[in-house]
Design a protein around this motif. Structure first.
Motif, PDB file in Angstrom:
ATOM      1  N   MET A 192       0.837  -1.193   0.000  1.00 32.87           N
ATOM      2  CA  MET A 192       0.000   0.000   0.000  1.00 32.87           C
ATOM      3  C   MET A 192       0.874   1.246   0.000  1.00 32.87           C
ATOM      4  N   THR A 193       0.275   2.370  -0.385  1.00 28.34           N
ATOM      5  CA  THR A 193       0.974   3.649  -0.338  1.00 28.34           C
ATOM      6  C   THR A 193       1.251   4.021   1.111  1.00 28.34           C
ATOM      7  N   GLU A 194       2.443   4.533   1.373  1.00 34.87           N
ATOM      8  CA  GLU A 194       2.769   4.961   2.732  1.00 34.87           C
ATOM      9  C   GLU A 194       1.808   6.066   3.175  1.00 34.87           C
ATOM     10  N   PRO A 195       1.390   6.045   4.446  1.00 30.60           N
ATOM     11  CA  PRO A 195       0.488   7.098   4.929  1.00 30.60           C
ATOM     12  C   PRO A 195       1.200   8.438   5.058  1.00 30.60           C
ATOM     13  N   VAL A 196       0.394   9.462   5.215  1.00 33.13           N
ATOM     14  CA  VAL A 196       0.888  10.821   5.446  1.00 33.13           C
ATOM     15  C   VAL A 196       0.318  11.280   6.780  1.00 33.13           C
ATOM     16  N   PHE A 197       1.154  11.891   7.614  1.00 28.82           N
ATOM     17  CA  PHE A 197       0.713  12.399   8.907  1.00 28.82           C
ATOM     18  C   PHE A 197       0.897  13.914   8.951  1.00 28.82           C
ATOM     19  N   ILE A 198      -0.170  14.618   9.307  1.00 24.38           N
ATOM     20  CA  ILE A 198      -0.102  16.064   9.485  1.00 24.38           C
ATOM     21  C   ILE A 198       0.125  16.333  10.966  1.00 24.38           C
ATOM     22  N   ILE A 199       1.249  16.945  11.278  1.00 23.37           N
ATOM     23  CA  ILE A 199       1.677  17.160  12.662  1.00 23.37           C
ATOM     24  C   ILE A 199       1.412  18.613  13.051  1.00 23.37           C
ATOM     25  N   SER A 200       0.688  18.802  14.160  1.00 25.26           N
ATOM     26  CA  SER A 200       0.433  20.169  14.621  1.00 25.26           C
ATOM     27  C   SER A 200       0.117  20.163  16.105  1.00 25.26           C
ATOM     28  N   LEU A 214     -11.732  16.566   0.441  1.00 26.21           N
ATOM     29  CA  LEU A 214     -12.305  16.894  -0.868  1.00 26.21           C
ATOM     30  C   LEU A 214     -11.623  16.143  -2.008  1.00 26.21           C
ATOM     31  N   HIS A 215     -10.422  15.625  -1.775  1.00 31.78           N
ATOM     32  CA  HIS A 215      -9.676  14.961  -2.853  1.00 31.78           C
ATOM     33  C   HIS A 215     -10.170  13.524  -3.004  1.00 31.78           C
ATOM     34  N   PRO A 216     -10.548  13.111  -4.203  1.00 26.97           N
ATOM     35  CA  PRO A 216     -11.141  11.779  -4.391  1.00 26.97           C
ATOM     36  C   PRO A 216     -10.189  10.624  -4.121  1.00 26.97           C
ATOM     37  N   LYS A 217      -8.889  10.873  -4.116  1.00 29.71           N
ATOM     38  CA  LYS A 217      -7.938   9.786  -3.916  1.00 29.71           C
ATOM     39  C   LYS A 217      -7.239   9.838  -2.552  1.00 29.71           C
ATOM     40  N   LEU A 218      -7.650  10.783  -1.721  1.00 32.08           N
ATOM     41  CA  LEU A 218      -7.095  10.868  -0.370  1.00 32.08           C
ATOM     42  C   LEU A 218      -8.157  10.456   0.642  1.00 32.08           C
ATOM     43  N   ASP A 246     -12.178   4.065  -2.079  1.00 31.61           N
ATOM     44  CA  ASP A 246     -11.602   4.181  -3.421  1.00 31.61           C
ATOM     45  C   ASP A 246     -10.493   5.238  -3.471  1.00 31.61           C
ATOM     46  N   GLY A 247      -9.665   5.239  -2.437  1.00 30.92           N
ATOM     47  CA  GLY A 247      -8.530   6.154  -2.409  1.00 30.92           C
ATOM     48  C   GLY A 247      -7.232   5.379  -2.490  1.00 30.92           C
ATOM     49  N   ASP A 248      -6.137   6.081  -2.517  1.00 26.94           N
ATOM     50  CA  ASP A 248      -4.848   5.379  -2.547  1.00 26.94           C
ATOM     51  C   ASP A 248      -3.842   5.903  -1.534  1.00 26.94           C
ATOM     52  N   THR A 249      -4.234   6.903  -0.730  1.00 22.49           N
ATOM     53  CA  THR A 249      -3.332   7.429   0.297  1.00 22.49           C
ATOM     54  C   THR A 249      -4.150   7.874   1.504  1.00 22.49           C
ATOM     55  N   CYS A 250      -3.782   7.369   2.685  1.00 25.69           N
ATOM     56  CA  CYS A 250      -4.421   7.822   3.920  1.00 25.69           C
ATOM     57  C   CYS A 250      -3.647   9.001   4.486  1.00 25.69           C
ATOM     58  N   VAL A 251      -4.366  10.039   4.875  1.00 22.83           N
ATOM     59  CA  VAL A 251      -3.758  11.225   5.476  1.00 22.83           C
ATOM     60  C   VAL A 251      -4.367  11.408   6.866  1.00 22.83           C
ATOM     61  N   GLU A 252      -3.571  11.185   7.903  1.00 23.28           N
ATOM     62  CA  GLU A 252      -4.048  11.296   9.272  1.00 23.28           C
ATOM     63  C   GLU A 252      -3.645  12.640   9.854  1.00 23.28           C
ATOM     64  N   ARG A 253      -4.592  13.246  10.585  1.00 16.00           N
ATOM     65  CA  ARG A 253      -4.317  14.540  11.193  1.00 16.00           C
ATOM     66  C   ARG A 253      -4.882  14.565  12.602  1.00 16.00           C
ATOM     67  N   SER A 254      -4.023  14.835  13.571  1.00 18.60           N
ATOM     68  CA  SER A 254      -4.472  14.981  14.956  1.00 18.60           C
ATOM     69  C   SER A 254      -3.826  16.199  15.580  1.00 18.60           C
ATOM     70  N   GLY A 255      -4.632  16.986  16.287  1.00 18.97           N
ATOM     71  CA  GLY A 255      -4.068  18.044  17.095  1.00 18.97           C
ATOM     72  C   GLY A 255      -3.236  17.426  18.213  1.00 18.97           C
ATOM     73  N   ILE A 282       2.375  15.125  -1.225  1.00 20.63           N
ATOM     74  CA  ILE A 282       1.640  13.893  -0.931  1.00 20.63           C
ATOM     75  C   ILE A 282       1.694  12.944  -2.121  1.00 20.63           C
ATOM     76  N   ASN A 283       1.459  13.482  -3.296  1.00 21.37           N
ATOM     77  CA  ASN A 283       1.601  12.743  -4.555  1.00 21.37           C
ATOM     78  C   ASN A 283       0.799  11.445  -4.581  1.00 21.37           C
ATOM     79  N   PRO A 284      -0.536  11.514  -4.489  1.00 25.19           N
ATOM     80  CA  PRO A 284      -1.348  10.294  -4.579  1.00 25.19           C
ATOM     81  C   PRO A 284      -1.123   9.612  -5.930  1.00 25.19           C
ATOM     82  N   PRO A 285      -0.716   8.355  -5.957  1.00 22.95           N
ATOM     83  CA  PRO A 285      -0.243   7.698  -7.186  1.00 22.95           C
ATOM     84  C   PRO A 285      -1.226   7.693  -8.345  1.00 22.95           C
ATOM     85  N   SER A 286      -2.517   7.504  -8.047  1.00 15.92           N
ATOM     86  CA  SER A 286      -3.467   7.353  -9.156  1.00 15.92           C
ATOM     87  C   SER A 286      -4.196   8.638  -9.515  1.00 15.92           C
TER      88      SER A 286
END
Length: 352
Positions: free
Chosen positions: A1-9, A24-28, A153-162, A299-303
């Motif tokens: 699978m595509t490596e996840p992305v973490f938003i750090i804040s 809003l992004h169909p592949k995220l 139907d996405g290809d990249t998970c983006v996790e965000r936690s305060g 982020i570069n979602p592959p598809s």
């Protein structure tokens, strides 16, 4: 699978707006507040991250983590005016969870952010996750992320936690090849925003009351007379105006924000350049199209096609709402204390 992305804040840094854009992004696949809700332990002994380890977890044990419930103790306060926009799960007579059942952490924000039918999604996960084979905690999260990607139907998970600034090293240890977005804001404005954040102020007040009285004021069974000064925090006696008048001391708040930002920044800057992206919230407000373009390129979602990304940038730009800074309006004495407390972060992040 595509490596996840973490938003750090730290939180109060525009991270919710960024999550809404990601959604809003169909592949995220936007996983909002998943890590925070599952692993951040607010207790009388202090605030700490829990259960990050490499021990073997069965699918059933992992589901127990995802499905852990907390009593819904904010409801009586909400009826008296407490505003808690963070919790997206809407409790009704017909929903799966209510004040009597308690609310699983993952159902509080993460699932309602993904779908208008969070109960249905919860039931799906309840069937799938316990059947995961044994593995480490990172293995189980990867299986969950992969299932989420297929489900939406996405290809990249983006996790965000305060508050993830305080746990970035745990995340990197678990996901060494993931990508990390460091989202930051003028620490003076973060502090002022936290002092407007009613649920955080409630949490701090309740912890202080517990430390000084040994009783939990949010528990309806607590005898109010035992709370002394903190009787106003008891559900039967709650006074919203008293909460409004309360400030978390700016020296304490600013020092934590500064340490947290410095810690996260120094950890992230040690990653390979291909795994780190720095996003200054003020730049996102000033030039949203450029910053969203930089973000999706990173982020570069592959598809995702170039056209898909361009359409997303246009949609996302419309969801960025510029807001003026409010910290300059602080009384001079408070502003001086705050600027001294956040000074190291101001210099490190080039706000001076």
């Amino acid at each position: 699978m595509t490596e996840p992305v973490f938003i750090i804040s730290t939180g109060r840094s525009g991270s919710t707006a960024v999550s809404n854009c990601i959604h809003l992004h169909p592949k995220l696949v936007s996983l909002s507040e998943m890590i925070l809700s599952l692993h951040y332990n607010f207790g009388i002994s202090g605030e700490e991250w829990k259960q990050f380890d490499n021990q073997t977890w069965t699918g059933s044990e992992f589901w127990e983590l995802l499905a852990q419930k907390e009593p819904i103790r904010l409801a009586p306060y909400e009826k008296k005016g407490l505003y808690n926009k963070e919790v997206l799960y809407e409790r009704t007579e017909n929903t799966l969870f209510n004040e009597k059942t308690g609310l699983p952490a993952i159902a509080s924000i993460t699932l309602p952010h993904l779908t208008d039918e969070p109960d249905k999604l919860y039931r799906e996960l309840e069937e799938v996750v316990p059947a995961f084979p044994q593995g480490s905690l990172p293995d189980q999260y990867r299986r969950l992320f992969e299932w989420m990607q297929q489900r939406f139907d996405g290809d990249t998970c983006v996790e965000r936690s305060g508050f993830s600034t305080d746990a970035v090293e745990y995340l990197i240890d678990m996901f060494p090849n993931a990508k990390y977005v460091f989202l930051y804001r003028d620490p003076r404005e973060i502090a002022v925003a936290f002092n407007r954040f009613q649920t955080m102020k409630m949490g701090k007040a309740i912890l202080k009351a517990m430390e000084e009285t040994g009783a939990d004021p949010s528990d309806p069974s607590t005898e109010a007379e035992k709370l002394g000064f903190y009787q106003w925090l008891h559900p039967d006696y709650f006074e919203l105006e008293q909460l409004h008048q309360m400030d978390i001391p700016y020296k304490e708040l600013g020092s934590w924000i500064s340490r947290s930002l410095l810690h996260a920044g120094r950890v992230i800057e040690g990653l390979p350049e291909t795994q780190q992206h720095w996003l200054r919230y003020e730049d996102l407000l000033e030039t949203p199209e450029r910053e969203l373009d930089r973000l999706i390129t990173f982020i570069n979602p592959p598809s995702a096609s170039k056209e898909t990304n361009e359409q997303w940038i246009k949609k996302g730009t419309g969801h960025i709402d510029p807001k003026p800074d409010t910290w300059p309006e602080l009384p001079e004495e408070k502003r001086t204390v705050l600027e001294e407390a956040v000074g190291p972060a101001l210099r490190y992040l080039d706000y001076e």
